[in-house]
Design a protein around this motif. Structure first.
Motif, mmCIF file in Angstrom:
data_model
loop_
_atom_site.group_PDB
_atom_site.id
_atom_site.type_symbol
_atom_site.label_atom_id
_atom_site.label_comp_id
_atom_site.label_asym_id
_atom_site.label_seq_id
_atom_site.Cartn_x
_atom_site.Cartn_y
_atom_site.Cartn_z
ATOM 1 N N UNK A 8 3.798 40.845 35.995
ATOM 2 C CA UNK A 8 4.769 40.375 34.830
ATOM 3 C C UNK A 8 6.275 39.823 35.748
ATOM 4 N N UNK A 9 6.662 38.529 34.978
ATOM 5 C CA UNK A 9 7.819 38.315 35.489
ATOM 6 C C UNK A 9 9.103 38.458 34.742
ATOM 7 N N UNK A 10 9.948 39.736 35.391
ATOM 8 C CA UNK A 10 10.915 40.263 34.589
ATOM 9 C C UNK A 10 12.040 39.298 34.596
ATOM 10 N N UNK A 11 12.801 39.427 33.336
ATOM 11 C CA UNK A 11 14.032 38.618 33.241
ATOM 12 C C UNK A 11 14.037 37.294 33.814
ATOM 13 N N UNK A 12 12.867 36.944 33.134
ATOM 14 C CA UNK A 12 12.659 35.331 33.147
ATOM 15 C C UNK A 12 13.451 34.484 32.204
ATOM 16 N N UNK A 13 14.099 33.389 32.545
ATOM 17 C CA UNK A 13 14.748 32.739 31.674
ATOM 18 C C UNK A 13 13.951 31.674 30.931
ATOM 19 N N UNK A 14 14.075 31.535 29.444
ATOM 20 C CA UNK A 14 13.139 30.756 28.806
ATOM 21 C C UNK A 14 14.245 30.055 27.733
ATOM 22 N N UNK A 15 14.134 28.765 27.460
ATOM 23 C CA UNK A 15 15.121 28.271 26.654
ATOM 24 C C UNK A 15 14.263 27.412 25.637
ATOM 25 N N UNK A 16 14.831 26.968 24.508
ATOM 26 C CA UNK A 16 14.183 26.538 23.458
ATOM 27 C C UNK A 16 14.569 25.037 23.095
ATOM 28 N N UNK A 17 13.562 24.199 22.949
ATOM 29 C CA UNK A 17 13.665 22.876 22.430
ATOM 30 C C UNK A 17 13.779 22.857 21.323
ATOM 31 N N UNK A 18 14.868 22.245 20.860
ATOM 32 C CA UNK A 18 15.603 22.211 19.158
ATOM 33 C C UNK A 18 15.416 20.788 18.857
ATOM 34 N N UNK A 19 15.427 19.792 19.673
ATOM 35 C CA UNK A 19 15.202 18.490 18.971
ATOM 36 C C UNK A 19 14.531 17.614 20.369
ATOM 37 N N UNK A 41 21.887 23.701 36.462
ATOM 38 C CA UNK A 41 22.236 22.702 35.462
ATOM 39 C C UNK A 41 23.502 23.024 34.552
ATOM 40 N N UNK A 42 24.501 23.586 35.329
ATOM 41 C CA UNK A 42 24.807 23.567 36.533
ATOM 42 C C UNK A 42 24.497 25.112 37.098
ATOM 43 N N UNK A 43 24.417 25.967 36.014
ATOM 44 C CA UNK A 43 24.119 27.344 36.632
ATOM 45 C C UNK A 43 22.421 27.470 36.938
ATOM 46 N N UNK A 44 22.685 28.038 38.391
ATOM 47 C CA UNK A 44 21.176 28.169 38.831
ATOM 48 C C UNK A 44 20.516 29.237 38.572
ATOM 49 N N UNK A 45 19.377 29.260 38.001
ATOM 50 C CA UNK A 45 18.334 30.348 37.447
ATOM 51 C C UNK A 45 17.006 30.186 38.352
ATOM 52 N N UNK A 46 16.536 31.232 38.934
ATOM 53 C CA UNK A 46 15.156 31.305 39.399
ATOM 54 C C UNK A 46 14.002 30.601 38.554
ATOM 55 N N UNK A 47 13.228 29.996 39.179
ATOM 56 C CA UNK A 47 11.842 29.866 38.243
ATOM 57 C C UNK A 47 11.138 31.150 38.304
ATOM 58 N N UNK A 48 9.827 31.156 37.448
ATOM 59 C CA UNK A 48 9.306 32.190 37.322
ATOM 60 C C UNK A 48 8.493 32.455 38.621
ATOM 61 N N UNK A 49 8.181 31.560 39.273
ATOM 62 C CA UNK A 49 7.481 31.808 40.457
ATOM 63 C C UNK A 49 8.437 32.170 41.548
ATOM 64 N N UNK A 50 9.552 31.595 41.733
ATOM 65 C CA UNK A 50 10.490 32.151 42.439
ATOM 66 C C UNK A 50 10.935 33.660 42.314
ATOM 67 N N UNK A 51 10.983 34.124 41.000
ATOM 68 C CA UNK A 51 11.184 35.458 40.724
ATOM 69 C C UNK A 51 10.196 36.196 40.945
ATOM 70 N N UNK A 52 8.913 35.857 40.726
ATOM 71 C CA UNK A 52 7.699 36.653 41.127
ATOM 72 C C UNK A 52 7.733 36.987 42.790
ATOM 73 N N UNK A 53 7.940 35.961 43.585
ATOM 74 C CA UNK A 53 8.158 36.251 45.030
ATOM 75 C C UNK A 53 9.301 37.231 45.521
ATOM 76 N N UNK A 54 10.284 36.828 44.746
ATOM 77 C CA UNK A 54 11.673 37.504 45.355
ATOM 78 C C UNK A 54 11.634 39.071 44.871
ATOM 79 N N UNK A 55 10.545 39.432 43.631
ATOM 80 C CA UNK A 55 10.354 40.808 43.176
ATOM 81 C C UNK A 55 9.281 41.507 43.870
ATOM 82 N N UNK A 56 8.640 40.839 45.015
ATOM 83 C CA UNK A 56 7.522 41.409 45.634
ATOM 84 C C UNK A 56 6.271 41.293 44.885
#
Length: 263
Positions: A8-19, A41-56
């Motif tokens: 499970x990717x914990x604390x994964x960032x997900x945004x919404x397409x509104x238009x 953009x401009x805040x840097x957030x890890x991708x789900x894959x990066x998060x899974x590797x970083x959390x071992x």
């Protein structure tokens, strides 16, 4: 599933397409799996894959994924593993990732039925703000430099191919034509010749069949290739179809093998 269980990717960032312009006919979204530079953009957030590797949760050697796309059954992604039921490992060919931005690769040549487009290699490979040549499942078609697209048009309009049904439409103002499957099959494959791995001594060739680059649209076929400024070569779904595409991040390489099944 990973290693017999689930992760499970914990604390994964997900945004919404509104238009979306133009409006989509069904809900759509993007799962970004490129390198972290692209998620600033401009805040840097890890991708789900990066998060899974970083959390071992994924081992460093499993920092990879495979994508399987077919025109008939959609696609599937294997995250953190490569599913060898989908392809024959003996047929997997690798090319180096030349820049860790959009999984850039080095193009040696692009050929139509064995005829080279004969454009300078720097057209494909110059990196300007991350653009060069890369594989992108988020792009439906193939987009290339206007100079390269003009060369492609010239080859198809040459005596060798000008007799093919619909050529003047595909490489004219309409880009679509009503041609049958037999006429489609008469078109040549387009071969993308990529740099081989160091020491291999041979390039990697990935072929795009006419059934893919001449996309079905109702009772017509439409050309799934276009030119755009400031682009080297973006290889979208038209290129990826019928190949198992490997994004090996730890090995810094891309792999391609014909699909056995996406099931």
């Amino acid at each position: 599933p990973y290693g017999g269980g689930e992760i499970c990717a914990k604390n994964a960032y997900v945004d919404q397409i509104t238009r979306q312009v133009p409006a989509a006919t069904q809900p759509t979204g993007i799962l970004g799996l490129a390198y972290p530079h692209n998620s600033c953009t401009p805040t840097c957030t890890p991708t789900i894959l990066d998060s899974l590797v970083a959390s071992s949760q994924l081992a460093p050697e499993d920092d990879k994924f495979g994508i399987c796309i077919t025109p008939q059954s959609g696609g599937v992604i294997d995250l953190g593993t490569l599913n060898t039921t989908r392809y024959d490992p003996a047929e997997l060919q690798y090319t180096p990732v030349t820049k860790e931005h959009w999984y850039q690769m080095a193009v040696v040549d692009v050929q139509v039925g064995g005829v080279s487009l004969d454009v300078p290699q720097f057209i494909w490979n110059v990196v300007n703000d991350g653009i060069g040549t890369f594989v992108d499942s988020g792009t439906g078609i193939i987009i290339m430099s206007p100079l390269a697209f003009t060369a492609l048009t010239t080859v198809f309009q040459s005596p060798k191919f000008a007799h093919l049904a619909g050529v003047s439409d595909f490489f004219g103002a309409s880009t679509c034509a009503a041609i049958n499957n037999t006429e489609v099959a008469a078109y040549p494959s387009i071969d993308i010749v990529l740099e081989g791995m160091p020491g291999s001594g041979k390039p990697v060739t990935v072929s795009i069949t006419p059934n893919n680059y001449l996309m079905p649209q109702g009772n017509q076929r439409c050309l799934g290739i276009t030119g755009a400024a400031s682009i080297g070569l973006i290889l979208g779904d038209v290129f990826m179809m019928n190949y198992y595409v490997v994004y090996d991040r730890v090995g810094r390489k891309m792999g391609f093998a014909p699909i056995k099944s996406c099931a």
